[in-house]
Design an enzyme around this catalytic site. Structure first.
Site, short mmCIF file in Angstrom:
data_model
loop_
_atom_site.label_atom_id
_atom_site.label_comp_id
_atom_site.label_asym_id
_atom_site.label_seq_id
_atom_site.Cartn_x
_atom_site.Cartn_y
_atom_site.Cartn_z
N ASP A 326 0.86 -1.19 0.00
CA ASP A 326 0.00 0.00 0.00
C ASP A 326 0.89 1.23 0.00
O ASP A 326 2.02 1.16 0.45
CB ASP A 326 -0.82 0.04 1.29
CG ASP A 326 -1.90 -1.00 1.31
OD1 ASP A 326 -2.28 -1.44 0.23
OD2 ASP A 326 -2.36 -1.35 2.41
N ASP A 635 -4.65 -3.48 5.28
CA ASP A 635 -5.08 -3.08 6.61
C ASP A 635 -6.57 -3.32 6.86
O ASP A 635 -6.98 -3.60 7.97
CB ASP A 635 -4.71 -1.62 6.89
CG ASP A 635 -5.04 -0.71 5.73
OD1 ASP A 635 -5.87 -1.11 4.89
OD2 ASP A 635 -4.47 0.39 5.65
N ASP A 639 -9.13 -6.32 2.61
CA ASP A 639 -7.79 -6.75 2.22
C ASP A 639 -7.52 -8.19 2.63
O ASP A 639 -6.60 -8.83 2.12
CB ASP A 639 -6.72 -5.87 2.88
CG ASP A 639 -6.71 -4.46 2.31
OD1 ASP A 639 -7.07 -4.31 1.14
OD2 ASP A 639 -6.35 -3.53 3.03
P1 ATP Z 1 -3.46 2.82 0.08
O1 ATP Z 1 -3.06 2.66 1.50
O2 ATP Z 1 -3.86 1.60 -0.62
O3 ATP Z 1 -2.53 3.67 -0.67
P2 ATP Z 1 -5.33 4.86 -0.07
O4 ATP Z 1 -5.44 5.57 1.22
O5 ATP Z 1 -4.56 5.47 -1.17
O6 ATP Z 1 -4.85 3.47 0.22
P3 ATP Z 1 -8.12 4.62 -0.02
O7 ATP Z 1 -8.06 4.83 1.43
O8 ATP Z 1 -8.90 3.51 -0.57
O9 ATP Z 1 -6.72 4.47 -0.65
O10 ATP Z 1 -8.60 5.97 -0.66
C1 ATP Z 1 -8.92 6.06 -2.01
C2 ATP Z 1 -9.44 7.46 -2.32
O11 ATP Z 1 -10.61 7.69 -1.57
C3 ATP Z 1 -8.46 8.54 -1.92
O12 ATP Z 1 -7.62 8.90 -2.96
C4 ATP Z 1 -9.38 9.69 -1.57
O13 ATP Z 1 -9.68 10.46 -2.70
C5 ATP Z 1 -10.64 9.02 -1.08
N1 ATP Z 1 -10.71 8.99 0.38
C6 ATP Z 1 -9.79 8.52 1.23
N2 ATP Z 1 -10.20 8.63 2.50
C7 ATP Z 1 -11.41 9.18 2.47
C8 ATP Z 1 -12.39 9.55 3.46
N3 ATP Z 1 -12.17 9.36 4.74
N4 ATP Z 1 -13.54 10.09 3.05
C9 ATP Z 1 -13.77 10.25 1.74
N5 ATP Z 1 -12.93 9.95 0.77
C10 ATP Z 1 -11.75 9.41 1.10
#
Ligand code: ATP
Length: 893
Positions: A326, A635, A639
């Site tokens: 990730d 996490d 997953d």
């Molecule tokens: P990784 O750890 O796989 O890199 P990530 O944090 O990049 O995970 P996600 O958490 O699935 O991936 O987030 C994907 C997208 O969703 C983000 O790019 C963001 O635009 C949106 N996002 C993330 N957190 C939130 C939240 N709490 N509320 C709304 N949208 C969110």
């Protein structure tokens, strides 16, 4: 008590608790005394005595004891007592090794013990699950495993999977209300969450009604005790190999005995010698030493922040050829700060770093702006704060974030503009919430303002929000989300992403009076797009080097992220992940591909962006089909399947859910990518160390057998007596072998390709090394014996002492050779201080056995004359120096 039939306050009263502040610490202590710890009884453990006795149940050891007993009865008291002592000491050594292995495995289990979120004296604490008591108020959310039986008192879209208890794998929704079904079964208890079940969606709050063996799980716990086999592939292979080695050793021993008898030795003498030789030559202690080496390695890994949950992972780690990781939090710091904002065609920047709500806003011309004059900016900030879950709490002087860093960043950007979440919540009441999940990539709240108007406020990945928005706010008016307006937003989002910023968009819609929205699908459509906030999430400084080291070690790093493709690309570029002709693939393309299609291209792709957790499984499968050994991090609940399917499933220790941790083989205490690299390095080293002592022990055994065999063939007397053979087995073999298990990695350990998991124990020339070194050791020992005996046949005991000293010394020199796959000359021979000490003490003990008069009759030794040490040293150095010489010759060529 029927808690499911009571209302919340009756439950509160019955359990004598308080929902607003929880139990007091003192009360909780008292309740532990009454109800006991919250844990399920484990099955009977093997007692220390039984373990000790089991050390002697080996067949050959029993034969040796019987033979010794007979020799005792025949009057050979000293021999008999000495042999029994040695067998006892050997048994003790085995006992302590096994105890140590068992204890460290137990300690590991405790380290990864589950935790529970409880309210005590008004504060939320994370405590070990075993300390929870009835009456405790606890909270849980998606991904948590429920730690006790709980009466739910509040829930938000709560769904729980109860298959551990009911066998039903479809999650059921749970709510706080009173249950009116008469005599409900476990599956109907809609307001109770049971121990051992897991939250798959939403969140809840409840009070514990039963703990430990009194829970529903406790009542069936007996049925569940199926201990997972902790044997590693190597251990299994060694167990098989052990059987072959035993047969070979027995056959050779038999040969020694038969030839000896034919050559005129007494049967009794030969049988005792043969049995001693068999005991010495059979590597019965090998599995225990391997376990100790593995568990010592595991302890080392803990020091570098990796907890091994399944022992086989230690070995598999050394074979890993791809790490799928990730991005957020693992490769980056997960400390988000909003720096850029865009709404209605205008953009702004904001300064200040971290979660301190101090900073100013600037317009496109870099001039400071007043937020109260910027309507669009106000809405973007305010709604970002409203559709939010995180909180900032004051800890000493600093503000610390409690919640998701992405949401924390939105909170702080609004605070920098003077908004206050508490005041905002007085103006807008939250009626309902659809929590964030990585598949939808959105989160929504339903709010009501003071005039009674109801809105949906949604935030999420901009490209997703653009897709569900029919309008866009510009200059205070709603325009259709199409044509130029749409192109303009997409360009704005991409421009933010290309700066490696994580982007979050905000949208809303007003609901007609009286309209009730039941699910997110209905809520999250036909929205009006407001704008985007872009936040930095700096890479972890150590990751770039770790990625490079992995590449040198033949391990490919693949970034898997839910983030925007351009953001992902920018960060992958900074970390050196996108190198050569590797490519980026997005979730949409991935969705459209079958596993076998993906297989064709998967090795070219080093970044997967905008993927959902469900995609990870496909990636693992495709890589595995290409023959890779895959490490995969994760996490969340979603997953878990990929973590399970991967060869090495890795969960995050801080951000990881219980479900992900339980599916994993390795937990990263610091959530850091660099820790995976350290664990792989350690995994490779442990395997190499195991090879080192297998090589040492077996070559020694080969030497011991051959010296006896050759002597019998040449019609010589026995060059060693039984007690000497047993001594060599105990002192010369045991200690240095353990020390090899603690050796530091060779310099090139991360410079060579991953090992194939199908590789046999004797691969890469180990078998040849064992036989050739063993042969040389046997020959030089025999030469030493003959040098004395042929000149003075009457000095048989003296000739044996010289042979004994040569054998011991040849092994103690050879042990340094075993530290390197290349040559004894390729490493500083004194680099392993344990080894130096074990060799020095083994040598000192040998000197004592030879020169200390009271020990001489026991070991049948005679003080060696100084001159003869020249012979002994010269001969015993031959095996190692001969090979070092050929190494040098090859090198200079
Ligand atoms: P990784 O750890 O796989 O890199 P990530 O944090 O990049 O995970 P996600 O958490 O699935 O991936 O987030 C994907 C997208 O969703 C983000 O790019 C963001 O635009 C949106 N996002 C993330 N957190 C939130 C939240 N709490 N509320 C709304 N949208 C969110």
């Amino acid at each position: 008590m029927k808690f499911h039939e009571m209302n919340a306050s009756q439950v509160e009263e019955a359990l004598n608790t308080d929902y607003s502040s929880g139990l007091s610490l003192e009360d909780a202590q008292k309740r532990i005394k009454i109800h006991g710890y919250n844990e399920l009884d484990e099955g009977e453990k093997q007692s220390a005595l039984l373990l000790f006795i089991s050390q002697f149940k080996d067949f050959m050891v029993l034969v040796l004891l019987a033979a010794t007993l007979i020799s005792g009865l025949l009057g050979e008291y000293i021999d008999a007592i000495a042999i029994i002592m040695i067998v006892l000491i050997n048994g003790c050594l085995g006992f302590f090794q096994e105890r140590k292995a068992e204890k460290s495995l137990q300690a590991l289990k405790e380290l990864s013990a589950p935790q529970i979120h409880v309210l005590r004296e008004g504060k939320w604490l994370k405590i070990p699950s075993r300390e929870a008591v009835p009456g405790d108020v606890i909270k849980f959310s998606s991904g948590d495993r429920i730690g006790a039986d709980v009466r739910i008192i509040e829930s938000k879209s709560l769904e729980i999977e109860e298959s551990a208890l009911t066998g039903e794998s479809v999650p059921v929704s749970k709510e706080a209300g009173i249950l009116s079904v008469p005599n409900p079964g476990l599956g109907d208890m809609g307001n109770i969450a049971f121990m051992g079940t897991m939250v798959t969606r939403g969140s809840g709050l409840g009070t514990i009604i039963a703990t430990g063996m009194k829970t529903a799980m406790g009542q069936i716990a007996d049925l569940l005790q199926s201990a997972e086999s902790a044997e590693t592939p190597l251990q299994r292979r060694l167990a098989q190999l052990g059987k072959i080695l035993i047969t070979v050793a027995l056959l050779l021993t038999l040969l020694v005995v038969v030839i000896g008898v034919i050559q005129g030795h007494g049967l009794y003498e030969m049988v005792l010698a043969g049995v001693s030789l068999a005991v010495a030559a059979i590597p019965e202690g090998l599995p225990a030493i391997v376990t100790v080496a593995l568990s010592l390695g595991v302890q080392k890994m803990i020091k570098s922040n990796a907890i091994v949950r399944k022992l086989p992972a230690v070995e598999t780690l050394g074979c890993a050829s791809v790490i799928c990781s990730d991005k957020t939090g693992t490769m980056t710091q997960n400390k988000m700060t909003v720096t850029h904002l865009w709404s209605g065609g205008k953009s702004w920047t904001v300064d200040g770093i971290g979660y301190q709500p101090e900073g100013s806003f600037f317009g496109e011309n870099k001039q400071p702006v007043q937020v109260r004059n910027e309507k669009a900016l106000q809405q973007l900030l305010m709604f970002g704060m409203l559709c939010n879950h995180s909180e900032l709490a004051r800890k000493e002087e600093e503000l610390v974030l409690d919640g998701d860093p992405t949401e924390g960043a939105l909170l702080v950007s609004a605070m920098k503009a003077g908004y206050d979440r508490k005041k905002l919540l007085e103006e807008y009441k939250i009626l309902n919430e659809f929590p964030f999940d990585s598949t939808r990539k959105m989160m929504s709240v339903v709010v009501q303002d003071r005039q009674g108007k109801v809105f949906i406020v949604t935030k999420g990945a901009p490209d997703v929000l653009i897709g569900v928005s029919s309008g866009i706010l510009k200059d205070g008016r709603v325009q259709t989300m199409a044509g130029e307006a749409r192109t303009e937003v997409i360009a704005a989002v991409e421009s933010l992403a290309s700066k490696a910023l994580r982007t979050i968009a905000v949208a809303y819609k007003a609901l007609p009076a009286g309209r009730v929205i039941l699910n997110e699908r209905e809520a999250e459509k036909e929205l009006t797009f407001i704008g985007v906030q872009g936040m930095i999430d700096p890479p972890r400084p150590e990751v770039k080097d770790a990625v490079r080291e992995c590449r040198e070690a033949g391990i490919i790093t693949v970034m898997i992220t839910g983030d925007h493709i351009i953001t992902a690309k920018a960060i992958a570029g900074q970390l050196g992940i996108l190198a050569g002709n590797s490519r980026v693939m997005d979730g949409k393309t991935l969705s459209g591909m079958a596993v076998d299609e993906l297989e064709e291209v998967v090795e070219e792709i080093s970044v997967f962006a905008r993927v959902s957790p469900e995609h990870k499984l496909k990636i693992v499968k495709a890589l595995q089909n290409r023959g890779h050994i895959v490490a995969m991090t994760g996490d969340g609940v979603n997953d878990a399947p990929a973590i399970k399917a991967a060869d090495i499933g890795i969960a995050m220790g801080i951000a990881g859910t219980d479900v992900a941790k339980e599916a994993s083989a390795l937990v990263l205490l610091d959530d850091n990518f660099a820790t995976i690299k350290s664990a792989i390095k350690e995994g490779r080293n442990i395997y190499e160390n195991i090879r080192k002592f297998i090589r040492y022990l077996l070559a020694s055994n080969v030497g011991e057998i051959l010296v006896m065999l050759f002597a019998m063939i040449l019609a010589l007397p026995l060059p060693l007596v039984p007690i000497q053979i047993l001594w060599v087995n105990l002192v010369t073999d045991g200690l240095p072998a353990m020390a090899l298990g603690l050796d530091k990695p060779e310099e090139n350990v991360m410079k060579r390709k991953p090992r194939s998991p199908r590789e046999g124990v004797f691969a890469r020339g180990l078998g040849w090394k064992v036989v050739s070194r063993g042969f040389l050791i046997g020959i030089v020992t025999l030469l030493a014996f003959m040098a004395i005996y042929n000149r003075h046949p009457e000095q048989l005991e003296y000739a044996r002492t010289v042979a004994f000293a040569t054998l011991v010394l040849a092994q103690l020199i050879h042990v340094f050779d075993c530290r390197s796959e290349i040559s004894v000359l390729s490493r500083n021979p004194f680099g392993n201080k344990y080894l130096v000490w074990s060799v020095v003490s083994s040598a000192a003990l040998m000197v004592a056995v030879i020169y200390y008069p009271p020990l001489q009759p026991v070991f049948h030794t005679i003080a060696i004359k100084p001159n003869d040490w020249l012979l002994i040293c010269g001969l015993s150095a031959i095996p190692t120096f001969l090979l070092a010489g050929t190494f040098l010759a090859r090198k200079t060529k």
